[in-house]
Enzyme design. Structure first.
Site, PDB file in Angstrom:
ATOM      1  N   THR A  14       0.842  -1.210   0.000  1.00 28.99           N
ATOM      2  CA  THR A  14       0.000   0.000   0.000  1.00 28.99           C
ATOM      3  C   THR A  14       0.870   1.252   0.000  1.00 28.99           C
ATOM      4  O   THR A  14       0.641   2.198  -0.761  1.00 28.99           O
ATOM      5  CB  THR A  14      -0.917   0.018   1.243  1.00 28.99           C
ATOM      6  OG1 THR A  14      -1.678  -1.169   1.250  1.00 28.99           O
ATOM      7  CG2 THR A  14      -1.833   1.224   1.254  1.00 28.99           C
ATOM      8  N   ASN A  41      -3.963 -12.323   2.426  1.00 29.85           N
ATOM      9  CA  ASN A  41      -3.853 -13.125   3.668  1.00 29.85           C
ATOM     10  C   ASN A  41      -5.236 -13.544   4.160  1.00 29.85           C
ATOM     11  O   ASN A  41      -5.437 -14.664   4.585  1.00 29.85           O
ATOM     12  CB  ASN A  41      -3.249 -12.353   4.859  1.00 29.85           C
ATOM     13  CG  ASN A  41      -2.292 -11.278   4.491  1.00 29.85           C
ATOM     14  OD1 ASN A  41      -2.568 -10.491   3.600  1.00 29.85           O
ATOM     15  ND2 ASN A  41      -1.166 -11.240   5.170  1.00 29.85           N
ATOM     16  N   CYS A  42      -6.147 -12.572   4.105  1.00 30.45           N
ATOM     17  CA  CYS A  42      -7.449 -12.787   4.731  1.00 30.45           C
ATOM     18  C   CYS A  42      -8.264 -13.826   3.970  1.00 30.45           C
ATOM     19  O   CYS A  42      -9.243 -14.352   4.497  1.00 30.45           O
ATOM     20  CB  CYS A  42      -8.212 -11.462   4.823  1.00 30.45           C
ATOM     21  SG  CYS A  42      -7.189 -10.149   5.522  1.00 30.45           S
ATOM     22  N   TYR A 278      10.392   4.700   9.274  1.00 35.03           N
ATOM     23  CA  TYR A 278       8.973   4.579   9.625  1.00 35.03           C
ATOM     24  C   TYR A 278       8.656   3.107   9.873  1.00 35.03           C
ATOM     25  O   TYR A 278       9.347   2.226   9.354  1.00 35.03           O
ATOM     26  CB  TYR A 278       8.100   5.056   8.467  1.00 35.03           C
ATOM     27  CG  TYR A 278       8.183   6.533   8.190  1.00 35.03           C
ATOM     28  CD1 TYR A 278       7.171   7.392   8.619  1.00 35.03           C
ATOM     29  CD2 TYR A 278       9.250   7.077   7.480  1.00 35.03           C
ATOM     30  CE1 TYR A 278       7.229   8.760   8.348  1.00 35.03           C
ATOM     31  CE2 TYR A 278       9.315   8.439   7.211  1.00 35.03           C
ATOM     32  CZ  TYR A 278       8.301   9.276   7.647  1.00 35.03           C
ATOM     33  OH  TYR A 278       8.354  10.624   7.376  1.00 35.03           O
ATOM     34  N   ALA A 279       7.601   2.831  10.632  1.00 33.49           N
ATOM     35  CA  ALA A 279       7.150   1.442  10.771  1.00 33.49           C
ATOM     36  C   ALA A 279       5.625   1.432  10.798  1.00 33.49           C
ATOM     37  O   ALA A 279       4.983   2.350  11.338  1.00 33.49           O
ATOM     38  CB  ALA A 279       7.715   0.815  12.038  1.00 33.49           C
ATOM     39  N   GLY A 281       1.840  -1.294  10.302  1.00 36.69           N
ATOM     40  CA  GLY A 281       1.228  -2.625  10.224  1.00 36.69           C
ATOM     41  C   GLY A 281       1.256  -3.398  11.529  1.00 36.69           C
ATOM     42  O   GLY A 281       1.361  -2.841  12.622  1.00 36.69           O
ATOM     43  N   ASP A 282       1.176  -4.721  11.392  1.00 40.00           N
ATOM     44  CA  ASP A 282       1.063  -5.607  12.558  1.00 40.00           C
ATOM     45  C   ASP A 282       2.227  -5.462  13.526  1.00 40.00           C
ATOM     46  O   ASP A 282       2.100  -5.797  14.703  1.00 40.00           O
ATOM     47  CB  ASP A 282       1.055  -7.075  12.089  1.00 40.00           C
ATOM     48  CG  ASP A 282      -0.259  -7.476  11.446  1.00 40.00           C
ATOM     49  OD1 ASP A 282      -1.174  -6.641  11.381  1.00 40.00           O
ATOM     50  OD2 ASP A 282      -0.354  -8.635  11.000  1.00 40.00           O
ATOM     51  N   TYR A 425     -33.806   2.809   4.846  1.00 41.59           N
ATOM     52  CA  TYR A 425     -34.803   1.812   5.230  1.00 41.59           C
ATOM     53  C   TYR A 425     -35.694   1.409   4.064  1.00 41.59           C
ATOM     54  O   TYR A 425     -36.262   2.244   3.365  1.00 41.59           O
ATOM     55  CB  TYR A 425     -35.703   2.329   6.365  1.00 41.59           C
ATOM     56  CG  TYR A 425     -36.988   1.537   6.448  1.00 41.59           C
ATOM     57  CD1 TYR A 425     -36.944   0.170   6.740  1.00 41.59           C
ATOM     58  CD2 TYR A 425     -38.229   2.115   6.164  1.00 41.59           C
ATOM     59  CE1 TYR A 425     -38.103  -0.584   6.751  1.00 41.59           C
ATOM     60  CE2 TYR A 425     -39.393   1.364   6.177  1.00 41.59           C
ATOM     61  CZ  TYR A 425     -39.329   0.004   6.467  1.00 41.59           C
ATOM     62  OH  TYR A 425     -40.460  -0.752   6.462  1.00 41.59           O
ATOM     63  N   LYS A 433     -37.186   2.117  12.308  1.00 39.51           N
ATOM     64  CA  LYS A 433     -36.323   2.396  13.460  1.00 39.51           C
ATOM     65  C   LYS A 433     -35.224   1.342  13.408  1.00 39.51           C
ATOM     66  O   LYS A 433     -35.424   0.191  13.773  1.00 39.51           O
ATOM     67  CB  LYS A 433     -37.158   2.259  14.731  1.00 39.51           C
ATOM     68  CG  LYS A 433     -36.648   3.036  15.893  1.00 39.51           C
ATOM     69  CD  LYS A 433     -37.725   3.229  16.963  1.00 39.51           C
ATOM     70  CE  LYS A 433     -38.284   1.903  17.434  1.00 39.51           C
ATOM     71  NZ  LYS A 433     -39.452   1.976  18.303  1.00 39.51           N
TER      72      LYS A 433
HETATM   73  P1  FAD Z   1       2.027  -8.596   6.295  1.00 39.73           P
HETATM   74  O1  FAD Z   1       0.857  -8.384   5.416  1.00 39.73           O
HETATM   75  O2  FAD Z   1       2.131  -9.897   7.041  1.00 39.73           O
HETATM   76  O3  FAD Z   1       3.333  -8.379   5.435  1.00 39.73           O
HETATM   77  C1  FAD Z   1       4.603  -8.457   6.014  1.00 39.73           C
HETATM   78  C2  FAD Z   1       5.569  -9.023   4.989  1.00 39.73           C
HETATM   79  O4  FAD Z   1       6.883  -8.646   5.352  1.00 39.73           O
HETATM   80  C3  FAD Z   1       5.565 -10.540   4.951  1.00 39.73           C
HETATM   81  O5  FAD Z   1       5.219 -10.999   3.658  1.00 39.73           O
HETATM   82  C4  FAD Z   1       6.988 -10.928   5.340  1.00 39.73           C
HETATM   83  O6  FAD Z   1       7.475 -12.022   4.596  1.00 39.73           O
HETATM   84  C5  FAD Z   1       7.765  -9.673   5.003  1.00 39.73           C
HETATM   85  N1  FAD Z   1       8.976  -9.523   5.801  1.00 39.73           N
HETATM   86  C6  FAD Z   1       9.111  -9.611   7.142  1.00 39.73           C
HETATM   87  N2  FAD Z   1      10.379  -9.376   7.509  1.00 39.73           N
HETATM   88  C7  FAD Z   1      11.078  -9.131   6.385  1.00 39.73           C
HETATM   89  C8  FAD Z   1      12.441  -8.819   6.121  1.00 39.73           C
HETATM   90  N3  FAD Z   1      13.314  -8.711   7.103  1.00 39.73           N
HETATM   91  N4  FAD Z   1      12.827  -8.630   4.832  1.00 39.73           N
HETATM   92  C9  FAD Z   1      11.928  -8.735   3.822  1.00 39.73           C
HETATM   93  N5  FAD Z   1      10.629  -9.022   4.025  1.00 39.73           N
HETATM   94  C10 FAD Z   1      10.210  -9.214   5.282  1.00 39.73           C
HETATM   95  N6  FAD Z   1      -7.070  -8.909   9.065  1.00 39.73           N
HETATM   96  C11 FAD Z   1      -8.294  -8.370   8.979  1.00 39.73           C
HETATM   97  O7  FAD Z   1      -8.451  -7.185   9.270  1.00 39.73           O
HETATM   98  N7  FAD Z   1      -9.366  -9.099   8.555  1.00 39.73           N
HETATM   99  C12 FAD Z   1      -9.263 -10.421   8.222  1.00 39.73           C
HETATM  100  O8  FAD Z   1     -10.246 -11.059   7.826  1.00 39.73           O
HETATM  101  C13 FAD Z   1      -7.978 -11.033   8.339  1.00 39.73           C
HETATM  102  N8  FAD Z   1      -7.829 -12.345   8.051  1.00 39.73           N
HETATM  103  C14 FAD Z   1      -6.577 -12.894   8.145  1.00 39.73           C
HETATM  104  C15 FAD Z   1      -6.429 -14.244   7.849  1.00 39.73           C
HETATM  105  C16 FAD Z   1      -5.181 -14.838   7.926  1.00 39.73           C
HETATM  106  C17 FAD Z   1      -5.040 -16.299   7.623  1.00 39.73           C
HETATM  107  C18 FAD Z   1      -4.040 -14.047   8.294  1.00 39.73           C
HETATM  108  C19 FAD Z   1      -2.678 -14.669   8.360  1.00 39.73           C
HETATM  109  C20 FAD Z   1      -4.187 -12.710   8.592  1.00 39.73           C
HETATM  110  C21 FAD Z   1      -5.451 -12.125   8.527  1.00 39.73           C
HETATM  111  N9  FAD Z   1      -5.643 -10.780   8.853  1.00 39.73           N
HETATM  112  C22 FAD Z   1      -6.893 -10.223   8.766  1.00 39.73           C
HETATM  113  C23 FAD Z   1      -4.527  -9.923   9.313  1.00 39.73           C
HETATM  114  C24 FAD Z   1      -3.925  -9.122   8.179  1.00 39.73           C
HETATM  115  O9  FAD Z   1      -3.576  -9.987   7.154  1.00 39.73           O
HETATM  116  C25 FAD Z   1      -2.723  -8.353   8.707  1.00 39.73           C
HETATM  117  O10 FAD Z   1      -3.159  -7.482   9.719  1.00 39.73           O
HETATM  118  C26 FAD Z   1      -1.994  -7.542   7.639  1.00 39.73           C
HETATM  119  O11 FAD Z   1      -1.586  -8.364   6.595  1.00 39.73           O
HETATM  120  C27 FAD Z   1      -0.782  -6.819   8.242  1.00 39.73           C
HETATM  121  O12 FAD Z   1      -0.032  -6.179   7.268  1.00 39.73           O
HETATM  122  P2  FAD Z   1       1.542  -5.976   7.426  1.00 39.73           P
HETATM  123  O13 FAD Z   1       1.995  -5.255   6.216  1.00 39.73           O
HETATM  124  O14 FAD Z   1       1.837  -5.451   8.756  1.00 39.73           O
HETATM  125  O15 FAD Z   1       2.126  -7.463   7.434  1.00 39.73           O
END
Ligand code: FAD
Length: 444
Positions: A14, A41-42, A278-279, A281-282, A425, A433
């Site tokens: 993104t 992922n989802c 910057y950082a 995501g999860d 509605y 309501k």
């Molecule tokens: P990610 O999307 O996990 O991307 C991180 C990437 O960084 C990974 O591909 C990893 O390989 C790469 N990486 C890590 N370290 C390094 C490195 N040192 N060098 C190079 N690359 C690296 N969220 C929802 O809100 N709704 C849902 O329905 C939902 N369903 C999910 C179902 C599953 C099975 C899973 C696993 C997750 C789900 N999630 C859901 C959570 C959602 O996918 C995450 O919150 C989101 O993907 C987080 O984004 P991110 O960019 O932080 O990490």
């Protein structure tokens, strides 16, 4: 300006796309240690269960496609293994050749995500039928295990979103599923009386529930799971889904501050202690939108939002992340379960005064077929009317009620304003309501 991104899925991809839209000249280099970037992922559990039949539907962008479309340098199977802050460089290991090399940056964005927790439970190393689910290779492994081994019984450990989605998808494949959950309820964002409805539904659908019972050990290469109560479950496969832990090694090794559960600490502009890093995501610590405490909320909306904001900030635009409310939803067989904001457990723990109301309106006009009751719980501050959280469980119409309440919370509407929301509605959709209006009336 040269921007380097670590992680090419939700947050990283993104950020990369938005960076290019904002600036045609910037040099953008994205590193992903896995083979695939920007996958869904989802959607993974639904591919395993067969609801999504085609694997390639999970691959939203290819390395070649995205590189070309956005004119950027994307390198998969490339792990960033070190940050040299002093010289503004990263060290990359090419996983195809094991070669290591350096790349300089002006701005660095970390979006490494979070990985499944895999504790050292006795016997886990020998459990060759045990899987965790995060990415496409994990999915391929699970699917091929299910397809080739005539699996009859599965154990899912952990009753969170991924665990429940996997339980449903395995049942859809005709597999007998036991769900083992150490706490006394599934779905931690729900309060216990709301989770009870989910328990009942899971049992109706044939899932054997072991609540309040943790895994003690695995035996016989993972075909026998022993739980703390003394019982054991025989199984052909195990899905371990007890939560995730942030991928913080890079940040930690670079001496960037870590917070709750090892998350990377960032400011309101998503900058770490080092303003050029910057950082998102999860992997990051966020502020709980309702109660203001630091927390970790690993969901896709925050990762996407932060990805966009980070690109904005790098390009000098106004960009402030306002915290995470944790709005979440899951399909559990015929039920939809959704929540936003804080639950009662959290409010009690933090001593935040609240009042809770429960209503059970029908999703749409009772005389029009297909309606079903929604159990809606609303939490609010009685003095100020501030909405603190909501949870809903039902067969239909749950998603929009939680989304309307989440919107009201972001817009700082009070519980009294809910009475006055003029919502769409017609009999197939709602009542004159709406359930959200009713919650407002009941709250007074
Ligand atoms: P990610 O999307 O996990 O991307 C991180 C990437 O960084 C990974 O591909 C990893 O390989 C790469 N990486 C890590 N370290 C390094 C490195 N040192 N060098 C190079 N690359 C690296 N969220 C929802 O809100 N709704 C849902 O329905 C939902 N369903 C999910 C179902 C599953 C099975 C899973 C696993 C997750 C789900 N999630 C859901 C959570 C959602 O996918 C995450 O919150 C989101 O993907 C987080 O984004 P991110 O960019 O932080 O990490």
């Amino acid at each position: 300006q040269k921007i380097v991104i670590v992680g090419g899925v939700a947050g990283g991809a993104t950020a990369a796309a938005r960076l290019r839209r904002l600036n045609e000249q910037a040099e953008i280099v994205l590193f992903e240690k896995g083979e695939y970037i920007s996958f869904a992922n989802c959607g993974l559990p639904y591919y395993i269960g067969g609801t999504i039949p085609q694997r390639d539907k999970l691959l939203l962008q290819s390395v070649e496609g995205m590189s070309k479309k956005f004119n950027m340098d994307i390198r998969n199977l490339s792990e960033v293994i070190r940050i040299d802050r002093a010289n503004k460089k990263v060290v990359i290991k090419d996983l195809r050749t094991n070669n290591e090399y350096e790349e300089s940056y002006d701005k660095l964005i970390l979006s490494p995500g979070a990985k499944p927790i895999k504790p050292a439970i006795p016997g886990i190393e020998d459990a060759n039928n045990l899987f965790t689910l995060r990415n496409i290779p994990d999915t391929d492994k699970i699917k091929s295990h299910v397809d080739t081994n005539n699996i009859k019984k599965a154990v899912v450990i952990g009753g969170g979103f991924i665990g429940l989605e996997m339980a449903e998808n395995l049942v859809d494949l005709g597999i007998d599923v036991s769900l083992i959950e150490a706490s006394n309820q599934v779905m931690a964002p729900l309060d216990s009386e709301m989770a009870a409805m989910v328990h009942e539904h899971l049992v109706q659908k044939g899932v054997t529930l072991h609540l309040g019972d943790g895994v003690q050990s695995f035996e016989a290469n993972g075909t026998k799971v022993n739980v703390t109560s003394g019982a054991h479950v025989d199984t052909d496969m195990i899905i371990l889904s007890i939560g995730v832990t942030p991928e913080n090694t890079l940040a930690k090794d670079a001496d960037l501050a870590l917070g709750v559960r090892g998350t990377i600490v960032v400011n309101e502009h998503l900058q770490t202690e080092d303003e050029d890093i910057y950082a998102i995501g999860d992997a990051i610590q966020v502020t709980d939108y309702v109660n203001g405490t630091p927390t970790m909320i690993p969901l896709a909306w925050p990762a996407n939002r932060q990805g966009r904001l980070v690109a904005d900030h790098i390009n000098g635009l106004q960009a402030t992340y306002n915290g995470t409310m944790g709005t979440a939803i899951a399909k559990v067989f015929d039920l939809t379960v959704a929540s936003t904001g804080n639950n009662e457990k959290t409010l009690q723990r933090l001593n935040i005064p609240y009042r809770a109301i429960h209503i059970h309106p029908v999703s749409h006009a009772g005389y029009y077929p297909g309606g079903a009751p929604i159990a809606l719980k609303l939490l609010f501050d009685e003095q100020t009317g501030r909405i603190l959280g909501a949870q809903a469980v039902g067969k239909t119409g749950v998603d929009k009620r939680i989304d309307v309440i989440a919107t009201a919370m972001k817009g700082n509407l009070t519980v009294h304003d809910l009475q006055d929301l003029e919502l769409a509605y017609a009999p197939p959709y709602s009542s004159a309501k709406d359930p959200v209006n009713m919650a407002g009336y009941v709250a007074g």
